[in-house]
Design a protein around this motif. Structure first.
Motif, PDB file in Angstrom:
ATOM      1  N   CYS A  58       0.712  -1.082  -0.180  1.00  0.00           N
ATOM      2  CA  CYS A  58       0.234   0.254  -0.158  1.00  0.00           C
ATOM      3  C   CYS A  58       0.966   1.502  -0.051  1.00  0.00           C
ATOM      4  O   CYS A  58       0.504   1.938  -0.850  1.00  0.00           O
ATOM      5  CB  CYS A  58      -0.872  -0.227   1.254  1.00  0.00           C
ATOM      6  N   GLU A  59       1.663   0.940   0.962  1.00  0.00           N
ATOM      7  CA  GLU A  59       2.370   2.423   0.602  1.00  0.00           C
ATOM      8  C   GLU A  59       3.835   2.527  -0.434  1.00  0.00           C
ATOM      9  O   GLU A  59       4.186   3.797  -0.456  1.00  0.00           O
ATOM     10  CB  GLU A  59       4.107   1.969   2.248  1.00  0.00           C
ATOM     11  N   GLN A  60       4.001   1.964  -1.442  1.00  0.00           N
ATOM     12  CA  GLN A  60       4.444   1.449  -2.391  1.00  0.00           C
ATOM     13  C   GLN A  60       3.596   2.249  -3.596  1.00  0.00           C
ATOM     14  O   GLN A  60       4.147   3.269  -4.571  1.00  0.00           O
ATOM     15  CB  GLN A  60       5.024   0.730  -3.185  1.00  0.00           C
ATOM     16  N   ALA A  61       2.615   1.407  -3.563  1.00  0.00           N
ATOM     17  CA  ALA A  61       0.845   1.954  -3.801  1.00  0.00           C
ATOM     18  C   ALA A  61       0.777   3.329  -3.782  1.00  0.00           C
ATOM     19  O   ALA A  61       0.731   4.287  -5.007  1.00  0.00           O
ATOM     20  CB  ALA A  61      -0.221   1.296  -4.251  1.00  0.00           C
ATOM     21  N   ALA A  62       0.692   3.879  -3.164  1.00  0.00           N
ATOM     22  CA  ALA A  62       0.379   5.586  -2.597  1.00  0.00           C
ATOM     23  C   ALA A  62       1.249   6.300  -3.151  1.00  0.00           C
ATOM     24  O   ALA A  62       1.092   7.203  -3.996  1.00  0.00           O
ATOM     25  CB  ALA A  62       0.771   5.891  -0.921  1.00  0.00           C
ATOM     26  N   MET A  78      -1.853   5.337   1.790  1.00  0.00           N
ATOM     27  CA  MET A  78      -1.502   6.077   2.871  1.00  0.00           C
ATOM     28  C   MET A  78      -2.326   5.233   3.896  1.00  0.00           C
ATOM     29  O   MET A  78      -1.564   4.594   4.152  1.00  0.00           O
ATOM     30  CB  MET A  78      -1.048   7.307   2.343  1.00  0.00           C
ATOM     31  N   LYS A  79      -3.420   5.594   3.636  1.00  0.00           N
ATOM     32  CA  LYS A  79      -4.523   5.785   5.117  1.00  0.00           C
ATOM     33  C   LYS A  79      -4.299   4.280   5.526  1.00  0.00           C
ATOM     34  O   LYS A  79      -4.583   3.402   6.484  1.00  0.00           O
ATOM     35  CB  LYS A  79      -5.940   6.475   5.032  1.00  0.00           C
ATOM     36  N   TRP A  88      -0.039  -4.492  12.926  1.00  0.00           N
ATOM     37  CA  TRP A  88       1.442  -5.422  12.397  1.00  0.00           C
ATOM     38  C   TRP A  88       2.339  -4.766  14.201  1.00  0.00           C
ATOM     39  O   TRP A  88       2.555  -5.848  14.447  1.00  0.00           O
ATOM     40  CB  TRP A  88       2.581  -5.217  11.078  1.00  0.00           C
ATOM     41  N   GLY A  89       1.883  -3.565  14.339  1.00  0.00           N
ATOM     42  CA  GLY A  89       2.877  -3.118  15.881  1.00  0.00           C
ATOM     43  C   GLY A  89       4.164  -2.065  15.549  1.00  0.00           C
ATOM     44  O   GLY A  89       4.356  -2.314  16.088  1.00  0.00           O
ATOM     45  N   ALA A  90       3.897  -1.318  14.581  1.00  0.00           N
ATOM     46  CA  ALA A  90       5.225  -0.575  13.388  1.00  0.00           C
ATOM     47  C   ALA A  90       4.948   0.234  13.993  1.00  0.00           C
ATOM     48  O   ALA A  90       4.643   1.274  13.263  1.00  0.00           O
ATOM     49  CB  ALA A  90       5.684  -1.279  12.415  1.00  0.00           C
ATOM     50  N   GLU A  91       4.709   0.900  15.291  1.00  0.00           N
ATOM     51  CA  GLU A  91       4.595   1.876  15.633  1.00  0.00           C
ATOM     52  C   GLU A  91       5.406   3.227  14.841  1.00  0.00           C
ATOM     53  O   GLU A  91       5.331   4.449  14.765  1.00  0.00           O
ATOM     54  CB  GLU A  91       4.314   1.852  17.413  1.00  0.00           C
ATOM     55  N   LYS A  92       6.593   2.862  15.145  1.00  0.00           N
ATOM     56  CA  LYS A  92       7.849   4.219  14.755  1.00  0.00           C
ATOM     57  C   LYS A  92       7.541   4.218  13.212  1.00  0.00           C
ATOM     58  O   LYS A  92       7.882   4.972  12.961  1.00  0.00           O
ATOM     59  CB  LYS A  92       9.307   2.892  15.196  1.00  0.00           C
ATOM     60  N   LYS A  93       6.937   2.910  12.551  1.00  0.00           N
ATOM     61  CA  LYS A  93       6.951   2.938  11.056  1.00  0.00           C
ATOM     62  C   LYS A  93       5.565   4.401  10.599  1.00  0.00           C
ATOM     63  O   LYS A  93       5.846   5.090  10.613  1.00  0.00           O
ATOM     64  CB  LYS A  93       6.991   1.879  10.654  1.00  0.00           C
ATOM     65  N   VAL A  94       4.630   4.122  11.377  1.00  0.00           N
ATOM     66  CA  VAL A  94       3.476   4.922  11.681  1.00  0.00           C
ATOM     67  C   VAL A  94       3.904   5.740  11.881  1.00  0.00           C
ATOM     68  O   VAL A  94       3.870   7.046  11.258  1.00  0.00           O
ATOM     69  CB  VAL A  94       2.579   4.184  12.913  1.00  0.00           C
ATOM     70  N   ASP A  95       4.581   6.644  12.911  1.00  0.00           N
ATOM     71  CA  ASP A  95       4.697   7.966  13.281  1.00  0.00           C
ATOM     72  C   ASP A  95       5.858   8.633  11.889  1.00  0.00           C
ATOM     73  O   ASP A  95       5.805   9.298  11.564  1.00  0.00           O
ATOM     74  CB  ASP A  95       5.936   7.851  14.504  1.00  0.00           C
ATOM     75  N   LEU A  96       6.322   7.522  11.813  1.00  0.00           N
ATOM     76  CA  LEU A  96       7.216   8.043  10.126  1.00  0.00           C
ATOM     77  C   LEU A  96       6.579   8.581   9.224  1.00  0.00           C
ATOM     78  O   LEU A  96       6.413  10.429   9.004  1.00  0.00           O
ATOM     79  CB  LEU A  96       8.564   7.735   9.589  1.00  0.00           C
ATOM     80  N   LEU A  97       5.906   8.015   9.132  1.00  0.00           N
ATOM     81  CA  LEU A  97       5.183   7.653   7.974  1.00  0.00           C
ATOM     82  C   LEU A  97       3.994   9.176   8.263  1.00  0.00           C
ATOM     83  O   LEU A  97       3.580  10.247   7.524  1.00  0.00           O
ATOM     84  CB  LEU A  97       4.293   6.901   7.387  1.00  0.00           C
ATOM     85  N   LEU A  98       3.581   9.283   9.202  1.00  0.00           N
ATOM     86  CA  LEU A  98       2.798  10.415   9.795  1.00  0.00           C
ATOM     87  C   LEU A  98       3.481  11.656  10.408  1.00  0.00           C
ATOM     88  O   LEU A  98       3.245  12.626   9.158  1.00  0.00           O
ATOM     89  CB  LEU A  98       2.121  10.162  11.051  1.00  0.00           C
ATOM     90  N   GLU A  99       4.565  11.627   9.763  1.00  0.00           N
ATOM     91  CA  GLU A  99       5.535  12.789  10.361  1.00  0.00           C
ATOM     92  C   GLU A  99       5.842  13.423   8.991  1.00  0.00           C
ATOM     93  O   GLU A  99       5.508  14.245   8.229  1.00  0.00           O
ATOM     94  CB  GLU A  99       6.774  12.506  10.969  1.00  0.00           C
TER      95      GLU A  99
END
Length: 102
Positions: A58-62, A78-79, A88-99
């Motif tokens: 999804c990220e790559q397709a976005a 992206m959502k 999946w529990g990848a909170e740091k990745k979520v934070d990075l993408l939100l930033e």
């Protein structure tokens, strides 16, 4: 090689093959084929319950759709990626993408 693995173990490799094919088509400016393969990668990841690989697809397709000018669809993807990363529990990745999305 990946085609062989995907044929032998659809469950484990089909979505990965589709994502590699999407990136290949994107790199060679074959945009219709790339869009199709991104969609198939997402569908296969979801079907086989690989939430982390669905997130990556999804990220790559976005990113692809954003570059193609499909901002609304890119935002939806992206959502979806964020939801998958959260599941999946990848909170740091979520934070990075939100930033990055600010």
């Amino acid at each position: 090689m990946m085609e062989t693995w995907a044929a032998e173990s659809v469950w484990n490799f089909e979505n990965k093959l589709y994502l590699l094919q999407a990136e290949y088509h994107y790199a060679f400016d074959e945009m219709e084929d790339a869009a199709t393969k991104y969609r198939l990668a997402i569908e296969s990841s979801q079907k086989h319950r690989f939430v982390h690989e669905e997130a990556v697809a999804c990220e790559q397709a976005a990113a692809f759709h954003m570059e193609m000018g499909n901002k609304d669809f890119a935002d939806e993807l992206m959502k979806r990626a964020l939801k998958c990363y959260q599941a999946w529990g990848a909170e740091k990745k979520v934070d990075l993408l939100l930033e990055m999305m600010k």
